[in-house]
Scaffold this motif. Sequence first.
Motif, PDB file in Angstrom:
ATOM      1  N   ALA A 126       0.950  -1.431  -0.044  1.00 14.76           N
ATOM      2  CA  ALA A 126       0.018  -0.036  -0.056  1.00 14.76           C
ATOM      3  C   ALA A 126       0.793   1.258  -0.082  1.00 14.76           C
ATOM      4  O   ALA A 126       0.550   2.357  -0.689  1.00 14.76           O
ATOM      5  N   ALA A 127       1.891   1.237   0.806  1.00 18.45           N
ATOM      6  CA  ALA A 127       2.813   2.340   0.863  1.00 18.45           C
ATOM      7  C   ALA A 127       3.332   2.794  -0.503  1.00 18.45           C
ATOM      8  O   ALA A 127       3.959   3.802  -0.841  1.00 18.45           O
ATOM      9  N   ILE A 128       3.779   1.732  -1.549  1.00 20.78           N
ATOM     10  CA  ILE A 128       4.045   1.986  -2.693  1.00 20.78           C
ATOM     11  C   ILE A 128       3.047   2.460  -3.852  1.00 20.78           C
ATOM     12  O   ILE A 128       2.905   3.504  -4.370  1.00 20.78           O
ATOM     13  N   ALA A 129       2.041   1.628  -3.509  1.00 20.64           N
ATOM     14  CA  ALA A 129       0.865   1.735  -4.582  1.00 20.64           C
ATOM     15  C   ALA A 129      -0.003   3.055  -4.581  1.00 20.64           C
ATOM     16  O   ALA A 129      -0.494   3.515  -5.474  1.00 20.64           O
TER      17      ALA A 129
ATOM     18  N   ILE B 220       9.150 -10.930 -11.581  1.00 19.78           N
ATOM     19  CA  ILE B 220       7.882  -9.870 -11.129  1.00 19.78           C
ATOM     20  C   ILE B 220       6.775 -10.714 -10.621  1.00 19.78           C
ATOM     21  O   ILE B 220       6.337 -10.346  -9.605  1.00 19.78           O
ATOM     22  N   ILE B 221       6.462 -11.647 -11.253  1.00 19.58           N
ATOM     23  CA  ILE B 221       5.239 -12.475 -10.785  1.00 19.58           C
ATOM     24  C   ILE B 221       5.916 -13.434  -9.894  1.00 19.58           C
ATOM     25  O   ILE B 221       7.101 -13.705  -9.950  1.00 19.58           O
ATOM     26  N   PHE B 222       5.128 -13.799  -8.861  1.00 19.44           N
ATOM     27  CA  PHE B 222       5.371 -14.466  -7.633  1.00 19.44           C
ATOM     28  C   PHE B 222       6.237 -13.616  -6.767  1.00 19.44           C
ATOM     29  O   PHE B 222       7.246 -14.176  -6.145  1.00 19.44           O
ATOM     30  N   ASN B 223       6.264 -12.407  -7.034  1.00 19.03           N
ATOM     31  CA  ASN B 223       7.357 -11.436  -6.173  1.00 19.03           C
ATOM     32  C   ASN B 223       6.306 -10.091  -5.661  1.00 19.03           C
ATOM     33  O   ASN B 223       5.481 -10.140  -6.284  1.00 19.03           O
ATOM     34  N   VAL B 224       7.120  -9.503  -4.839  1.00 16.04           N
ATOM     35  CA  VAL B 224       6.480  -8.221  -4.338  1.00 16.04           C
ATOM     36  C   VAL B 224       6.259  -7.267  -5.492  1.00 16.04           C
ATOM     37  O   VAL B 224       5.024  -6.657  -5.524  1.00 16.04           O
ATOM     38  N   THR B 225       7.202  -7.057  -6.385  1.00 21.64           N
ATOM     39  CA  THR B 225       6.854  -6.180  -7.628  1.00 21.64           C
ATOM     40  C   THR B 225       5.613  -6.817  -8.332  1.00 21.64           C
ATOM     41  O   THR B 225       4.735  -5.690  -8.674  1.00 21.64           O
ATOM     42  N   GLY B 226       5.044  -7.949  -8.622  1.00 30.69           N
ATOM     43  CA  GLY B 226       3.991  -8.387  -9.064  1.00 30.69           C
ATOM     44  C   GLY B 226       2.642  -7.816  -8.168  1.00 30.69           C
ATOM     45  O   GLY B 226       1.775  -7.207  -8.772  1.00 30.69           O
ATOM     46  N   LEU B 227       3.015  -8.001  -7.010  1.00 30.69           N
ATOM     47  CA  LEU B 227       1.810  -7.697  -6.013  1.00 30.69           C
ATOM     48  C   LEU B 227       1.632  -6.180  -6.211  1.00 30.69           C
ATOM     49  O   LEU B 227       0.310  -5.649  -6.258  1.00 30.69           O
ATOM     50  N   VAL B 228       2.713  -4.999  -6.244  1.00 31.12           N
ATOM     51  CA  VAL B 228       2.406  -3.700  -6.364  1.00 31.12           C
ATOM     52  C   VAL B 228       1.806  -3.549  -7.593  1.00 31.12           C
ATOM     53  O   VAL B 228       0.796  -2.645  -7.682  1.00 31.12           O
ATOM     54  N   LEU B 229       2.275  -4.110  -8.659  1.00 28.95           N
ATOM     55  CA  LEU B 229       1.672  -3.756 -10.070  1.00 28.95           C
ATOM     56  C   LEU B 229       0.193  -4.287  -9.975  1.00 28.95           C
ATOM     57  O   LEU B 229      -0.739  -3.267 -10.439  1.00 28.95           O
ATOM     58  N   ALA B 230      -0.162  -5.503  -9.528  1.00 28.71           N
ATOM     59  CA  ALA B 230      -1.434  -5.716  -9.717  1.00 28.71           C
ATOM     60  C   ALA B 230      -2.367  -4.817  -8.752  1.00 28.71           C
ATOM     61  O   ALA B 230      -3.476  -4.196  -9.140  1.00 28.71           O
ATOM     62  N   THR B 231      -1.917  -4.263  -7.514  1.00 23.66           N
ATOM     63  CA  THR B 231      -2.589  -3.222  -6.680  1.00 23.66           C
ATOM     64  C   THR B 231      -2.673  -2.047  -7.292  1.00 23.66           C
ATOM     65  O   THR B 231      -3.755  -1.316  -6.967  1.00 23.66           O
ATOM     66  N   VAL B 232      -1.488  -1.374  -7.955  1.00 18.57           N
ATOM     67  CA  VAL B 232      -1.499  -0.371  -8.624  1.00 18.57           C
ATOM     68  C   VAL B 232      -2.861  -0.298  -9.625  1.00 18.57           C
ATOM     69  O   VAL B 232      -3.393   0.597  -9.822  1.00 18.57           O
ATOM     70  N   PHE B 233      -2.993  -1.488 -10.343  1.00 14.62           N
ATOM     71  CA  PHE B 233      -3.896  -1.489 -11.293  1.00 14.62           C
ATOM     72  C   PHE B 233      -5.519  -1.218 -10.554  1.00 14.62           C
ATOM     73  O   PHE B 233      -6.196  -0.637 -11.162  1.00 14.62           O
TER      74      PHE B 233
ATOM     75  N   LEU C 223      -8.094   7.619   0.876  1.00 14.68           N
ATOM     76  CA  LEU C 223      -8.559   6.926   1.904  1.00 14.68           C
ATOM     77  C   LEU C 223      -9.176   5.735   1.020  1.00 14.68           C
ATOM     78  O   LEU C 223      -9.178   4.424   1.498  1.00 14.68           O
ATOM     79  N   LEU C 224     -10.233   5.854  -0.128  1.00 17.50           N
ATOM     80  CA  LEU C 224     -10.770   4.825  -0.788  1.00 17.50           C
ATOM     81  C   LEU C 224      -9.509   4.050  -1.479  1.00 17.50           C
ATOM     82  O   LEU C 224      -9.822   2.752  -1.364  1.00 17.50           O
ATOM     83  N   CYS C 225      -8.617   4.682  -1.965  1.00 14.05           N
ATOM     84  CA  CYS C 225      -7.600   3.886  -2.736  1.00 14.05           C
ATOM     85  C   CYS C 225      -6.650   3.104  -1.694  1.00 14.05           C
ATOM     86  O   CYS C 225      -6.406   1.676  -1.904  1.00 14.05           O
ATOM     87  N   ASN C 226      -6.702   3.565  -0.409  1.00 11.72           N
ATOM     88  CA  ASN C 226      -5.643   2.734   0.495  1.00 11.72           C
ATOM     89  C   ASN C 226      -6.484   1.582   1.085  1.00 11.72           C
ATOM     90  O   ASN C 226      -6.064   0.427   1.312  1.00 11.72           O
ATOM     91  N   ALA C 227      -7.829   1.601   1.258  1.00 10.63           N
ATOM     92  CA  ALA C 227      -8.751   0.507   1.571  1.00 10.63           C
ATOM     93  C   ALA C 227      -8.833  -0.506   0.821  1.00 10.63           C
ATOM     94  O   ALA C 227      -8.612  -1.807   0.958  1.00 10.63           O
ATOM     95  N   ARG C 228      -8.754   0.030  -0.754  1.00  7.03           N
ATOM     96  CA  ARG C 228      -8.903  -1.169  -1.696  1.00  7.03           C
ATOM     97  C   ARG C 228      -7.364  -1.850  -1.875  1.00  7.03           C
ATOM     98  O   ARG C 228      -7.451  -3.034  -1.995  1.00  7.03           O
ATOM     99  N   ALA C 229      -6.519  -1.012  -1.630  1.00 12.12           N
ATOM    100  CA  ALA C 229      -5.046  -1.452  -1.691  1.00 12.12           C
ATOM    101  C   ALA C 229      -4.754  -2.720  -0.716  1.00 12.12           C
ATOM    102  O   ALA C 229      -4.030  -3.492  -1.103  1.00 12.12           O
TER     103      ALA C 229
END
Lengths: 292, 284
Positions: free
Chosen positions: A79-82, A148-161, A214-220
């Motif tokens: 969340a702190a990155i996305a 990227i996949i199966f890694n934190v980078t992938g989690l961040v990308l999907a969350t950003v999306f 607020l809304l972005c963080n809750a979803r992230a």
Amino acid sequence: METQTAGPATAAKVRRATTESPLVRWALIATGMLFIALVLVLPLISVFMEALSGGFATFFQAVGNADTWQAVRLTLLVAAIAVPLNVVFGLAAAWAVAKFDFRGKSLLVTLIDLPFSVSPVISGLIYVLLYGANGWFGPALKELDIKIIFNVTGLVLATVFVTFPFVARELIPLMQEQGRDEEEAAISLGASGWRTFWYVTLPNVAWGLLYGVLLCNARAMGEFGAVSVVSGHIRGLTNTMPLHVEILYNEYDFVGAFAVASLLAGLAIVTLVAKSLLEWRYGDRLAGGRKH
Amino acid sequence: MTALATSLSGGFKRPSVLPGFGLTLGFAVAYLSIIVLLPLSALVLRPATLGISGFLGVLMDSRVLAALRLSFGAAFIAAVVNAFFGLIVAWVLVRYDFPFKRIVDALVDLPFALPTAVAGISLATIYAPNGWVGSLFKPLGIEIAFTPLGVLVALIFIGLPFVVRSLQPVLQDLDKEVEEAAVSLGASRWQTFRLVILPAILPALLTGFALAFARAVGEYGSVIFIAGNMPLVSEIAPLLIVIKLEQFDYAGAAAIGVIMLAASFLILLLINLVQRWSRRHEEH
């Protein structure tokens, strides 16, 4: 208004005629509230009841578990990155859309909303198709030893999306309502672009920005489907809190699953309270549709 | 200076004294392309590797067909249920006063704020045969959790706020004088609702219905815990995508994804048409 044109007796009659009889009114209220209770309230209460079903000691044991803390830390990290990424994007997009007229503007606004109409699973799938082992860039990434996949980078990308539109769709209508006069005045008085942004625009949109964050963080923090697809469920490495809930639940550790779930439910309640407070106190400083 | 800018951009942008256009638009478009457009194009292009016959082969598989039918069918029924009860909830929140109204109003957004996995395990527990609600239905011979009915319950949960939040502003802005006119012309309350109020709120109701439907079609987290996930019976399409990915069948997963994406764009288009139609309706 009708009291000015007609006597109080007529006014009361009209008022009675434009609402329902008390019986219908209470039947409708009862139906609506029963539905809300069954569909919304009961699940929320049950999360906390199940989490505490083994007593407080078991609850704290489940929450204090090392795997749980890993999951909490990872969720906070993602969340702190996305969220900041989407804040920068939201501010940039809103500035371009609200302060200028250019061709293709409505197309841009439509495209920004796109991630909201994509299934969470597809939101993860698209990154696997790009960066997964069989993906477009998969072989190249493997050669460079980048995961990227199966890694934190992938989690961040999907969350950003999945949280992509939240800040932008709050700021764009708000900044459009506010117009350009104040910025144009600041610029013509000699302020630089950055100065104008920091001292004129940002204070004007601060509450709206907070609302979007607020809304972005809750979803992230709560996203499940998209991160589930890209995570690979590696315990202690790519396990966010919602994914940890799933693992515990599938291992029949129900108290543990609901204990972690209750932390997320607590976050949801805090989000709802903060959101309602913003709407009640600063409704006039949020974008049009949010006024209460 | 401005003339130069205009000639450079070729009339793409109207001149302005404000700075930062190139920087902000450039960043926004680049970010949008990397995060959204490029990955989505991979989804659209990937099934092409299957060829038309391979693509149809994936979709005509009985398991895929059953999953798509369940996802779209349950989403449709859930949206109908939400349209009905959502209208009642929005109506009482706008028109009546009762205790805890503000709390109930805030609570309507719970499905937006509560992580779907949390909702999923909680609904599965409540609606299981030994759960709070499930045990009430068990004597009647109705099982909710781990059947298609469970899918329906989860989809009703996540779709409700869309209907209520679409209707509330429209109900709020409804002109009371039109209702008064209807009454003074002799209409009963039910006639007023059916002939005066309902047509005015219909576009908003349809929008809320379509948004709830679109969200429900793709929903994953809240469904998989309560569904039981039996192939051909209670397996939803998003879960099948996950299963195909786990078997490294990327193209097959993408094929199902494309169909679902196309469906949600179609719904989005319909919403836009409804809103444009109602806006034109209002102007006259």
